[in-house]
Design a protein around this motif. Structure first.
Motif, mmCIF file in Angstrom:
data_model
loop_
_atom_site.group_PDB
_atom_site.id
_atom_site.type_symbol
_atom_site.label_atom_id
_atom_site.label_comp_id
_atom_site.label_asym_id
_atom_site.label_seq_id
_atom_site.Cartn_x
_atom_site.Cartn_y
_atom_site.Cartn_z
ATOM 1 N N LEU A 187 0.671 -1.304 0.169
ATOM 2 C CA LEU A 187 0.091 0.028 0.056
ATOM 3 C C LEU A 187 0.864 1.441 0.080
ATOM 4 O O LEU A 187 1.214 1.737 0.936
ATOM 5 N N ALA A 188 1.375 1.633 -1.137
ATOM 6 C CA ALA A 188 2.080 2.842 -1.506
ATOM 7 C C ALA A 188 1.235 4.090 -1.497
ATOM 8 O O ALA A 188 0.911 4.653 -2.642
ATOM 9 N N VAL A 189 0.277 4.339 -0.537
ATOM 10 C CA VAL A 189 -0.630 5.289 -0.550
ATOM 11 C C VAL A 189 -0.475 6.414 0.479
ATOM 12 O O VAL A 189 0.356 6.159 1.513
ATOM 13 N N SER A 190 -1.234 7.503 0.566
ATOM 14 C CA SER A 190 -1.233 8.481 1.606
ATOM 15 C C SER A 190 -1.288 7.969 3.037
ATOM 16 O O SER A 190 -2.131 6.783 3.120
ATOM 17 N N ASP A 191 -0.735 8.612 3.908
ATOM 18 C CA ASP A 191 -1.018 8.002 5.243
ATOM 19 C C ASP A 191 -2.485 7.938 5.752
ATOM 20 O O ASP A 191 -3.037 6.916 6.120
ATOM 21 N N ASP A 192 -3.133 8.987 5.299
ATOM 22 C CA ASP A 192 -4.770 9.050 5.626
ATOM 23 C C ASP A 192 -5.532 7.967 4.890
ATOM 24 O O ASP A 192 -6.617 7.515 5.443
ATOM 25 N N ALA A 193 -4.968 7.284 3.974
ATOM 26 C CA ALA A 193 -5.705 6.231 3.007
ATOM 27 C C ALA A 193 -5.394 4.807 3.411
ATOM 28 O O ALA A 193 -6.109 3.814 2.983
ATOM 29 N N ILE A 194 -4.483 4.637 4.183
ATOM 30 C CA ILE A 194 -3.873 3.231 4.456
ATOM 31 C C ILE A 194 -4.970 2.210 5.233
ATOM 32 O O ILE A 194 -5.405 1.312 4.801
ATOM 33 N N LYS A 195 -5.668 3.146 6.426
ATOM 34 C CA LYS A 195 -6.656 2.363 6.955
ATOM 35 C C LYS A 195 -7.790 1.785 6.168
ATOM 36 O O LYS A 195 -8.383 0.676 6.060
ATOM 37 N N GLY A 196 -8.336 2.905 5.367
ATOM 38 C CA GLY A 196 -9.643 2.656 4.618
ATOM 39 C C GLY A 196 -9.304 1.733 3.410
ATOM 40 O O GLY A 196 -10.145 0.992 3.008
ATOM 41 N N ILE A 197 -8.358 1.920 2.748
ATOM 42 C CA ILE A 197 -8.050 0.801 1.660
ATOM 43 C C ILE A 197 -7.659 -0.583 2.151
ATOM 44 O O ILE A 197 -8.266 -1.622 1.565
ATOM 45 N N GLU A 209 -8.951 -1.967 4.634
ATOM 46 C CA GLU A 209 -10.560 -2.631 5.153
ATOM 47 C C GLU A 209 -11.349 -2.874 3.668
ATOM 48 O O GLU A 209 -12.257 -3.698 3.704
ATOM 49 N N LEU A 210 -10.795 -2.220 2.543
ATOM 50 C CA LEU A 210 -11.556 -2.611 1.420
ATOM 51 C C LEU A 210 -11.087 -3.855 0.525
ATOM 52 O O LEU A 210 -11.711 -4.313 -0.361
ATOM 53 N N LEU A 211 -10.008 -4.473 1.171
ATOM 54 C CA LEU A 211 -9.339 -5.441 0.139
ATOM 55 C C LEU A 211 -10.196 -6.728 0.342
ATOM 56 O O LEU A 211 -10.868 -7.107 1.341
ATOM 57 N N PRO A 212 -10.269 -7.338 -0.911
ATOM 58 C CA PRO A 212 -11.442 -8.335 -1.089
ATOM 59 C C PRO A 212 -11.068 -9.622 -0.715
ATOM 60 O O PRO A 212 -11.388 -10.635 -1.509
ATOM 61 N N PHE A 213 -10.058 -9.909 0.101
ATOM 62 C CA PHE A 213 -9.547 -11.078 0.464
ATOM 63 C C PHE A 213 -9.169 -11.103 1.971
ATOM 64 O O PHE A 213 -9.032 -10.271 2.618
ATOM 65 N N THR A 214 -8.606 -12.463 2.339
ATOM 66 C CA THR A 214 -8.176 -12.713 3.883
ATOM 67 C C THR A 214 -7.038 -13.294 3.914
ATOM 68 O O THR A 214 -6.381 -14.119 2.877
ATOM 69 N N ASN A 215 -6.213 -13.162 4.923
ATOM 70 C CA ASN A 215 -4.938 -13.834 5.243
ATOM 71 C C ASN A 215 -3.718 -13.695 4.339
ATOM 72 O O ASN A 215 -3.039 -14.851 3.874
ATOM 73 N N ARG A 216 -3.852 -12.814 3.556
ATOM 74 C CA ARG A 216 -2.681 -12.440 2.597
ATOM 75 C C ARG A 216 -1.799 -11.137 3.362
ATOM 76 O O ARG A 216 -2.214 -10.405 4.224
ATOM 77 N N LEU A 217 -0.511 -11.356 2.846
ATOM 78 C CA LEU A 217 0.625 -10.336 3.484
ATOM 79 C C LEU A 217 0.201 -8.686 2.694
ATOM 80 O O LEU A 217 0.484 -8.707 1.705
ATOM 81 N N VAL A 218 -0.486 -7.970 3.748
ATOM 82 C CA VAL A 218 -0.547 -6.572 3.308
ATOM 83 C C VAL A 218 0.268 -5.429 4.010
ATOM 84 O O VAL A 218 0.397 -5.737 5.290
ATOM 85 N N VAL A 219 1.219 -4.869 3.321
ATOM 86 C CA VAL A 219 2.097 -3.907 4.023
ATOM 87 C C VAL A 219 1.935 -2.521 3.330
ATOM 88 O O VAL A 219 1.387 -2.348 2.469
ATOM 89 N N SER A 232 5.441 7.167 9.575
ATOM 90 C CA SER A 232 4.946 7.385 10.934
ATOM 91 C C SER A 232 3.625 6.513 11.164
ATOM 92 O O SER A 232 3.092 6.607 12.494
ATOM 93 N N VAL A 233 3.253 5.767 10.411
ATOM 94 C CA VAL A 233 1.749 5.301 10.622
ATOM 95 C C VAL A 233 2.086 3.628 11.464
ATOM 96 O O VAL A 233 2.804 3.035 10.776
ATOM 97 N N PRO A 234 1.553 3.496 12.508
ATOM 98 C CA PRO A 234 1.735 2.096 13.079
ATOM 99 C C PRO A 234 1.364 1.208 12.148
ATOM 100 O O PRO A 234 0.261 1.326 11.609
ATOM 101 N N MET A 235 1.984 -0.397 12.313
ATOM 102 C CA MET A 235 1.539 -1.288 11.564
ATOM 103 C C MET A 235 0.035 -1.781 12.117
ATOM 104 O O MET A 235 -0.891 -2.261 11.075
ATOM 105 N N SER A 236 -0.223 -1.536 13.346
ATOM 106 C CA SER A 236 -1.670 -1.725 13.790
ATOM 107 C C SER A 236 -2.893 -1.268 13.130
ATOM 108 O O SER A 236 -3.892 -1.633 13.339
ATOM 109 N N ILE A 237 -2.574 -0.298 12.116
ATOM 110 C CA ILE A 237 -3.611 0.449 11.544
ATOM 111 C C ILE A 237 -4.128 -0.415 10.452
ATOM 112 O O ILE A 237 -5.454 -0.134 10.005
ATOM 113 N N LEU A 238 -3.497 -1.204 9.900
ATOM 114 C CA LEU A 238 -4.075 -2.465 8.891
ATOM 115 C C LEU A 238 -5.149 -3.064 9.223
ATOM 116 O O LEU A 238 -5.009 -3.814 10.388
ATOM 117 N N ASN A 239 -6.139 -3.491 8.631
ATOM 118 C CA ASN A 239 -6.975 -4.497 8.814
ATOM 119 C C ASN A 239 -6.596 -5.968 9.317
ATOM 120 O O ASN A 239 -5.828 -6.364 8.746
#
Length: 254
Positions: A63-73, A75-85, A90-97
């Motif tokens: 996810l090479a997007v703006s800091d504010d967009a990381i969380k939202g994108i 959450e929109l990913l249409p799959f589970t249990n894949r590696l998303v970075v 400055s944004v903590p890893m915990s922001i990811l869904n």
């Protein structure tokens, strides 16, 4: 072969695409951005999508997007249990869904649109929720750079604050210097060798030992002459603030 998907269309996304494009151990499966625009002139249109639900399977989703967009994108990913970075400093890893395995792939460098990057010199700060994913990120990073660091979210944020001082704030000071030169009809390029020497010096010695100038010498007459030259109120305030900071650190008194 490591299969990579890049999400985003900014400077970081484009530079990463160019860096990975010619790597034999990396395949760029797909790129996603809202406008569906290619990240490089050589990229085929059928490898780009504006439909996030059409993302293909990959080993790593960056996810090479703006800091504010990381969380939202995330959450929109249409799959589970894949590696998303994400690539933020400055944004903590915990922001990811939590639906996917989270991580951080942070290249500590400044990225500009028309300036090529030598990734072999770029430090990468990596983080993941499990050891296996960290090893995969290291393997991916080693295709670009040998400068690989396992860095926690807290440590990365500290590095990012430091980077703002040494890069963003310093560049603003360069801009002020250029403005002053332009105002008084002096070519800014005369200062280029000084800038290069300053940067080179602090790679060889502690910045504390490299500090020079009228502030550390407590040269009040020169300081007053400089303040007399400056007509911009903000420039004067910055000059005085930095002078006081230097004198405070090195024990001088105004």
């Amino acid at each position: 072969m490591i299969r990579v998907t890049i999400l985003g269309a900014g400077n970081v996304a484009k530079h990463l695409y160019s860096a990975f494009y010619n790597q034999q151990l990396v395949t760029i499966v797909q790129c996603y951005n809202r406008r569906g625009i290619p990240l490089h002139t050589s990229q085929k249109q059928d490898t780009v999508t504006s439909n996030i639900n059409a993302l293909k399977e990959a080993d790593v989703y960056i996810l090479a997007v703006s800091d504010d967009a990381i969380k939202g994108i995330s959450e929109l990913l249409p799959f589970t249990n894949r590696l998303v970075v994400h690539t933020s400093g400055s944004v903590p890893m915990s922001i990811l869904n939590n639906a996917n395995r989270g991580g951080v792939f942070y290249p500590l460098q400044t990225f500009s649109k028309d300036k090529d990057i030598d990734f072999s010199t770029v430090p990468f700060c990596l983080e993941s929720k499990n050891v296996e994913d960290l090893e995969l990120l290291k393997k991916l990073t080693y295709t670009l750079s040998e400068k690989v660091y396992s860095i926690s979210s807290e440590q990365r944020n500290i590095l990012h604050v430091s980077a703002v001082f040494v890069n963003n704030f310093t560049n603003h000071l360069f801009s002020i210097g250029n403005d002053i030169c332009t105002t008084h009809g002096v070519p800014f390029e005369v200062l280029h060798p000084l800038i290069h020497e300053t940067v080179e010096k602090i790679t060889k010695m502690n910045p504390d030992l490299a500090q020079t100038g009228p502030a550390i010498r407590n040269d009040s007459k020169t300081i007053e002459r400089h303040l007399g030259i400056l007509t911009d109120t903000t420039q004067k305030e910055i000059y005085q603030t930095l002078t006081k900071a230097i004198q405070s650190k090195y024990g001088k008194k105004l």
